[in-house]
Design a protein around this motif. Structure first.
Motif, PDB file in Angstrom:
ATOM      1  N   LYS A 182       0.750  -1.066  -0.025  1.00  0.00           N
ATOM      2  CA  LYS A 182       0.068   0.023  -0.119  1.00  0.00           C
ATOM      3  C   LYS A 182       0.781   1.173   0.001  1.00  0.00           C
ATOM      4  O   LYS A 182       0.529   2.349  -0.877  1.00  0.00           O
ATOM      5  CB  LYS A 182      -0.873   0.183   1.241  1.00  0.00           C
ATOM      6  CG  LYS A 182      -1.708   1.397   1.096  1.00  0.00           C
ATOM      7  CD  LYS A 182      -2.851   0.966   2.422  1.00  0.00           C
ATOM      8  CE  LYS A 182      -3.921   2.117   2.533  1.00  0.00           C
ATOM      9  NZ  LYS A 182      -4.736   1.976   3.808  1.00  0.00           N
ATOM     10  N   ALA A 183       1.879   1.307   0.734  1.00  0.00           N
ATOM     11  CA  ALA A 183       2.849   2.051   0.759  1.00  0.00           C
ATOM     12  C   ALA A 183       3.531   2.694  -0.576  1.00  0.00           C
ATOM     13  O   ALA A 183       3.697   3.532  -0.896  1.00  0.00           O
ATOM     14  CB  ALA A 183       3.839   2.101   2.110  1.00  0.00           C
ATOM     15  N   ASN A 184       3.980   1.741  -0.985  1.00  0.00           N
ATOM     16  CA  ASN A 184       4.703   1.557  -2.369  1.00  0.00           C
ATOM     17  C   ASN A 184       3.573   2.263  -3.432  1.00  0.00           C
ATOM     18  O   ASN A 184       4.053   3.178  -4.243  1.00  0.00           O
ATOM     19  CB  ASN A 184       5.302   0.272  -2.719  1.00  0.00           C
ATOM     20  CG  ASN A 184       6.064   0.401  -4.017  1.00  0.00           C
ATOM     21  OD1 ASN A 184       5.504   0.236  -5.173  1.00  0.00           O
ATOM     22  ND2 ASN A 184       7.508   0.575  -4.022  1.00  0.00           N
ATOM     23  N   ALA A 185       2.540   1.905  -3.632  1.00  0.00           N
ATOM     24  CA  ALA A 185       1.523   2.194  -4.337  1.00  0.00           C
ATOM     25  C   ALA A 185       1.326   3.709  -4.285  1.00  0.00           C
ATOM     26  O   ALA A 185       1.107   4.444  -5.284  1.00  0.00           O
ATOM     27  CB  ALA A 185       0.224   1.416  -4.342  1.00  0.00           C
ATOM     28  N   ALA A 186       1.161   3.925  -2.980  1.00  0.00           N
ATOM     29  CA  ALA A 186       0.822   5.449  -2.889  1.00  0.00           C
ATOM     30  C   ALA A 186       1.699   6.277  -3.053  1.00  0.00           C
ATOM     31  O   ALA A 186       1.750   7.410  -3.690  1.00  0.00           O
ATOM     32  CB  ALA A 186       0.501   5.866  -1.215  1.00  0.00           C
ATOM     33  N   ALA A 187       3.046   5.896  -2.681  1.00  0.00           N
ATOM     34  CA  ALA A 187       4.153   6.904  -3.162  1.00  0.00           C
ATOM     35  C   ALA A 187       4.543   6.740  -4.708  1.00  0.00           C
ATOM     36  O   ALA A 187       4.939   7.758  -5.391  1.00  0.00           O
ATOM     37  CB  ALA A 187       5.569   6.161  -2.608  1.00  0.00           C
ATOM     38  N   THR A 188       4.139   5.601  -5.422  1.00  0.00           N
ATOM     39  CA  THR A 188       4.561   5.655  -6.831  1.00  0.00           C
ATOM     40  C   THR A 188       3.297   6.435  -7.595  1.00  0.00           C
ATOM     41  O   THR A 188       3.711   7.321  -8.454  1.00  0.00           O
ATOM     42  CB  THR A 188       3.952   4.120  -7.253  1.00  0.00           C
ATOM     43  OG1 THR A 188       5.029   3.421  -6.678  1.00  0.00           O
ATOM     44  CG2 THR A 188       4.166   4.049  -8.831  1.00  0.00           C
TER      45      THR A 188
END
Length: 223
Positions: A182-188
């Motif tokens: 989730k954190a990776n998707a949000a940052a992307t």
């Protein structure tokens, strides 16, 4: 980073929000064009506000302020593209207040950094320096160079947000679990929107810095 800059450029990226809100009514390219124009105008406003403050409060010669206004107007005019009035109105309603505040805060940042550069060159704000500045002896070129350098520093600060997001994406890419994904998707997603905004800002600042450089060259030839 202040609230307006966060909204326009950071975590609450208004550009990404606009693309999402308008996707049902307007093409993304139309939104991007209108937002680009609005931001270009805001950057021009910021630089002119900064020049006016430097003249009124720090002794920069009026003719230098006039040079800045002329080159900025030319840069804004030359980099504003055709757009649809309906899209322009939508973008203005959704982002106008944030972009206006962004211009004010950018102007303050340019003033602070320009004066820091002048002080580093021994042209600190003093009665003697004010007198020399008003007579032109402090160097009109020095003022223009200081403004251009200050704009470069402001843009550099925005680039640091890109680095921060890139590191965040890299740090979560190899982790397992829903929270990491989730954190990776949000940052992307934020990186994509921020990249688009940074591209617009880079173009606006670079074009204005280039125009100031051309103004310096013209002054050198006349001198």
């Amino acid at each position: 980073m202040s609230g307006a800059l966060k909204s326009v450029f950071g975590g609450g990226n208004i550009f990404g929000s606009l693309l999402s809100l308008a996707s049902l009514a307007f093409p993304p390219l139309a939104i991007a064009g209108s937002m680009s124009n609005l931001l270009t105008q805001a950057i021009g406003t910021a630089v002119k506000m900064a020049a006016d403050t430097l003249m009124k409060e720090f002794g920069m010669p009026k003719f230098v302020r006039d040079i800045v206004n002329t080159v900025v107007d030319g840069a804004v005019s030359g980099n504003t593209t055709a757009s649809e009035p309906d899209v322009d109105n939508f973008v203005e309603q959704q982002a106008g207040a944030e972009v206006q505040q962004f211009a004010q805060e950018s102007a303050q940042a340019i003033v602070q950094r320009a004066m820091a550069k002048m002080r580093s060159e021994g042209l600190e704000n003093s009665d003697e320096t004010r007198s020399k500045a008003r007579s032109g002896r402090a160097g009109s070129g020095s003022w223009l160079e200081a403004i251009a350098a200050a704009m470069g520093e402001v843009l550099g600060e925005k680039a640091s947000k890109m680095v921060e997001l890139s590191n965040k994406i890299a740090s979560t890419a190899g982790e397992e679990g829903k929270s990491a994904a989730k954190a990776n998707a949000a940052a992307t997603t934020e990186m994509q929107a921020t990249s688009q905004m940074f591209s617009l800002m880079q173009s606006g600042f670079s074009n204005t810095i280039k125009a100031i450089g051309e103004g310096l060259s013209q002054m050198a030839r006349k001198g």
